[in-house]
Design an enzyme around this catalytic site. Structure first.
Site, PDB file in Angstrom:
ATOM      1  N   CYS A 214       0.820  -1.225   0.000  1.00  0.00           N
ATOM      2  CA  CYS A 214       0.000   0.000   0.000  1.00  0.00           C
ATOM      3  C   CYS A 214       0.847   1.266   0.000  1.00  0.00           C
ATOM      4  CB  CYS A 214      -0.952   0.004   1.171  1.00  0.00           C
ATOM      5  SG  CYS A 214      -2.157  -1.313   1.054  1.00  0.00           S
TER       6      CYS A 214
ATOM      7  N   HIS B 278      -3.345   7.425   1.837  1.00  0.00           N
ATOM      8  CA  HIS B 278      -3.747   6.089   1.390  1.00  0.00           C
ATOM      9  C   HIS B 278      -5.137   5.827   1.952  1.00  0.00           C
ATOM     10  CE1 HIS B 278      -4.022   1.923   0.602  1.00  0.00           C
ATOM     11  NE2 HIS B 278      -3.782   1.523   1.837  1.00  0.00           N
TER      12      HIS B 278
ATOM     13  N   ASN C 198     -10.106  -0.089  -0.368  1.00  0.00           N
ATOM     14  CA  ASN C 198      -8.644  -0.017  -0.315  1.00  0.00           C
ATOM     15  C   ASN C 198      -8.087  -0.596  -1.619  1.00  0.00           C
ATOM     16  OD1 ASN C 198      -5.916  -0.361   0.176  1.00  0.00           O
ATOM     17  ND2 ASN C 198      -6.177  -1.192   2.233  1.00  0.00           N
TER      18      ASN C 198
HETATM   19  N1  ACO Z   1     -18.477  -8.067   9.278  1.00  0.00           N
HETATM   20  C1  ACO Z   1     -18.839  -8.242  10.559  1.00  0.00           C
HETATM   21  N2  ACO Z   1     -17.978  -8.476  11.552  1.00  0.00           N
HETATM   22  C2  ACO Z   1     -16.662  -8.522  11.222  1.00  0.00           C
HETATM   23  C3  ACO Z   1     -16.209  -8.351   9.911  1.00  0.00           C
HETATM   24  C4  ACO Z   1     -17.172  -8.119   8.907  1.00  0.00           C
HETATM   25  N3  ACO Z   1     -16.857  -7.914   7.608  1.00  0.00           N
HETATM   26  N4  ACO Z   1     -14.871  -8.432   9.897  1.00  0.00           N
HETATM   27  C5  ACO Z   1     -14.473  -8.663  11.160  1.00  0.00           C
HETATM   28  N5  ACO Z   1     -15.563  -8.726  11.966  1.00  0.00           N
HETATM   29  C6  ACO Z   1     -15.600  -8.953  13.410  1.00  0.00           C
HETATM   30  C7  ACO Z   1     -14.374  -9.655  13.931  1.00  0.00           C
HETATM   31  O1  ACO Z   1     -14.499 -11.050  13.748  1.00  0.00           O
HETATM   32  C8  ACO Z   1     -14.378  -9.260  15.395  1.00  0.00           C
HETATM   33  O2  ACO Z   1     -15.321 -10.085  16.056  1.00  0.00           O
HETATM   34  P1  ACO Z   1     -15.016 -10.617  17.571  1.00  0.00           P
HETATM   35  O3  ACO Z   1     -14.917  -9.356  18.382  1.00  0.00           O
HETATM   36  O4  ACO Z   1     -16.209 -11.460  17.834  1.00  0.00           O
HETATM   37  O5  ACO Z   1     -13.713 -11.356  17.445  1.00  0.00           O
HETATM   38  C9  ACO Z   1     -14.950  -7.834  15.372  1.00  0.00           C
HETATM   39  O6  ACO Z   1     -15.597  -7.686  14.085  1.00  0.00           O
HETATM   40  C10 ACO Z   1     -13.905  -6.739  15.534  1.00  0.00           C
HETATM   41  O7  ACO Z   1     -12.805  -7.026  14.660  1.00  0.00           O
HETATM   42  P2  ACO Z   1     -11.550  -6.079  14.575  1.00  0.00           P
HETATM   43  O8  ACO Z   1     -10.606  -6.619  13.549  1.00  0.00           O
HETATM   44  O9  ACO Z   1     -11.017  -5.815  15.948  1.00  0.00           O
HETATM   45  O10 ACO Z   1     -12.255  -4.730  14.023  1.00  0.00           O
HETATM   46  P3  ACO Z   1     -11.639  -3.295  13.788  1.00  0.00           P
HETATM   47  O11 ACO Z   1     -12.507  -2.294  14.432  1.00  0.00           O
HETATM   48  O12 ACO Z   1     -10.163  -3.267  14.068  1.00  0.00           O
HETATM   49  O13 ACO Z   1     -11.838  -3.082  12.211  1.00  0.00           O
HETATM   50  C11 ACO Z   1     -10.497  -3.237  10.178  1.00  0.00           C
HETATM   51  C12 ACO Z   1     -11.263  -3.989  11.282  1.00  0.00           C
HETATM   52  C13 ACO Z   1     -11.532  -2.470   9.358  1.00  0.00           C
HETATM   53  C14 ACO Z   1      -9.775  -4.258   9.328  1.00  0.00           C
HETATM   54  C15 ACO Z   1      -9.493  -2.261  10.791  1.00  0.00           C
HETATM   55  O14 ACO Z   1      -8.751  -2.896  11.791  1.00  0.00           O
HETATM   56  C16 ACO Z   1      -8.513  -1.671   9.771  1.00  0.00           C
HETATM   57  O15 ACO Z   1      -8.881  -0.901   8.907  1.00  0.00           O
HETATM   58  N6  ACO Z   1      -7.223  -1.984   9.921  1.00  0.00           N
HETATM   59  C17 ACO Z   1      -6.143  -1.390   9.108  1.00  0.00           C
HETATM   60  C18 ACO Z   1      -6.145  -1.879   7.688  1.00  0.00           C
HETATM   61  C19 ACO Z   1      -5.026  -1.198   6.953  1.00  0.00           C
HETATM   62  O16 ACO Z   1      -4.806   0.001   7.039  1.00  0.00           O
HETATM   63  N7  ACO Z   1      -4.226  -1.960   6.244  1.00  0.00           N
HETATM   64  C20 ACO Z   1      -3.023  -1.391   5.655  1.00  0.00           C
HETATM   65  C21 ACO Z   1      -3.090  -1.234   4.236  1.00  0.00           C
HETATM   66  S1  ACO Z   1      -3.539  -2.685   3.384  1.00  0.00           S
HETATM   67  C22 ACO Z   1      -2.119  -3.284   2.500  1.00  0.00           C
HETATM   68  O17 ACO Z   1      -0.977  -2.934   2.728  1.00  0.00           O
HETATM   69  C23 ACO Z   1      -2.395  -4.371   1.509  1.00  0.00           C
END
Ligand code: ACO
Length: 323
Positions: free
Chosen positions: A114, A250, A280
């Site tokens: 990314c 990004h 993304n």
């Molecule tokens: N629908 C419903 N529930 C979901 C989903 C979904 N699509 N995906 C995950 N959950 C659940 C999880 O299972 C978890 O459930 P649990 O509490 O029962 O275990 C709960 O939601 C919370 O999950 P988290 O991963 O803690 O949620 P978070 O608030 O952190 O959001 C996200 C997730 C959107 C992925 C976020 O962490 C994020 O954006 N992270 C950074 C991503 C990023 O910037 N990546 C870098 C660039 S990508 C690259 O380099 C290719």
């Protein structure tokens, strides 16, 4: 006088197929509400069957050339930032070279996930500053839909496909931080975090693999590292956050985008946001946002812009440029 890499044209391409969040509700235990509130994403584009990264990259580049009023004969080099090239080799950049009908110069890919476009811009700026090239087409293009695990709701709802391009050209500028063009860059990586975000396949493991991400762990690093790299690049240019007209981040998650702006002491009125419509798109997200931001009338000549990105590696960085 200082030789700077100045933006001469922009263009982008998004595949025709738009997938709304609600479509995932049929196959996954997820909701439009969860995706929207946790990531800010509402829809994304997916490439058609047979449509490749270099197809999209070439279309974005053609539009950037048209925007600049130039032809491929005016270009010395093509740099494509991508982690999803058509083939293992040759590079996507040489495929773009062939699709554009370019028979001179040189072309290569940059792979920093990314953060790829920030790395590519930094390299292109150095090629121009050193006199190796006068005009460089810098493209970010990805088909992340090809490396999704469609049973993993925590990743497959977040990514999309697309391409964006910036044509950079050498211009002699007075040599102050009021110059147009790329003023400073800051690049970083830390391989200790390689397991937070990776694809579990590749050439030497003889598979394509799927994207795996510990999203909440990446999130923890994101805001702090993005604000820090943006401030370092600004500092290097002899500027500060108060001078910035637009952050073009990004586009991974609206909460990361908001958190970074806040940490830099800037309002969301100073941020170009496209994550709701593109998801993304990895290395394509910044050039897409720059091209869309210009089309919307947000980005204008003379504006001071900071782009920043973080992704797999972890790799992160920022570029400060005056439009
Ligand atoms: N629908 C419903 N529930 C979901 C989903 C979904 N699509 N995906 C995950 N959950 C659940 C999880 O299972 C978890 O459930 P649990 O509490 O029962 O275990 C709960 O939601 C919370 O999950 P988290 O991963 O803690 O949620 P978070 O608030 O952190 O959001 C996200 C997730 C959107 C992925 C976020 O962490 C994020 O954006 N992270 C950074 C991503 C990023 O910037 N990546 C870098 C660039 S990508 C690259 O380099 C290719």
């Amino acid at each position: 006088m200082t030789r700077r890499a100045v933006v001469a044209g922009t263009g982008h391409y998004l595949p025709e197929r738009v997938v709304e969040n609600a479509e995932f509700e049929a196959t996954l235990d997820t909701t439009d509400e969860w995706i929207r509130s946790r990531s800010g994403i509402e829809r994304r584009h997916f490439a058609a069957e047979g449509e490749t990264t270099s197809d999209m990259a070439a279309k974005a580049a053609e539009r950037a050339l048209a925007d600049a009023g130039l032809t491929v004969d005016d270009v010395d080099a093509i740099v494509v930032a991508t982690s999803t090239p058509d083939l293992t080799f040759p590079s996507a950049a040489t495929m773009v070279q062939s699709k554009l009908g370019m028979t001179k110069g040189f072309a290569f890919d940059v792979q920093a996930v990314c953060a790829g476009f920030v790395y590519a811009l930094s390299n292109a700026s150095a090629l121009i500053a050193s006199g190796q090239a006068d005009r460089v087409m810098v493209i970010g293009a990805e088909t992340f839909s090809r490396i999704m695990d469609w049973t993993d709701r925590s990743t497959c709802v977040l990514f999309g496909d697309g391409a964006g391009a910036l044509l950079l050209e050498a211009q002699e500028q007075p040599g102050t931080n009021k110059d147009r063009g790329i003023l400073a860059t800051d690049l970083n990586s830390d391989g200790r975090y390689k397991d937070l975000l990776y694809v579990d396949g590749g050439v030497s493991t003889q598979s394509t693999g799927h994207l795996r991400m510990q999203g909440n762990q990446v999130f923890r690093h994101a805001v702090e590292k993005l604000a820090s790299t943006a401030n370092t690049a600004l500092d290097r240019a002899g500027l500060s956050a108060g001078d910035v007209d637009w952050i073009v981040p990004h586009q991974a998650n609206i909460r990361i985008i908001q958190g970074t702006a806040k940490k830099m002491g800037l309002s969301m009125d100073n941020v170009v946001v496209t994550v709701q419509d593109h998801g993304n798109t990895s290395a394509a997200s910044i050039p897409l946002a720059l091209s869309v931001g210009k089309e919307r009338g947000q980005i204008k000549e003379g504006d001071l812009i900071v782009t920043e990105a973080i992704g797999g590696g972890l790799a992160w960085g920022a570029v400060v440029l005056r439009w």
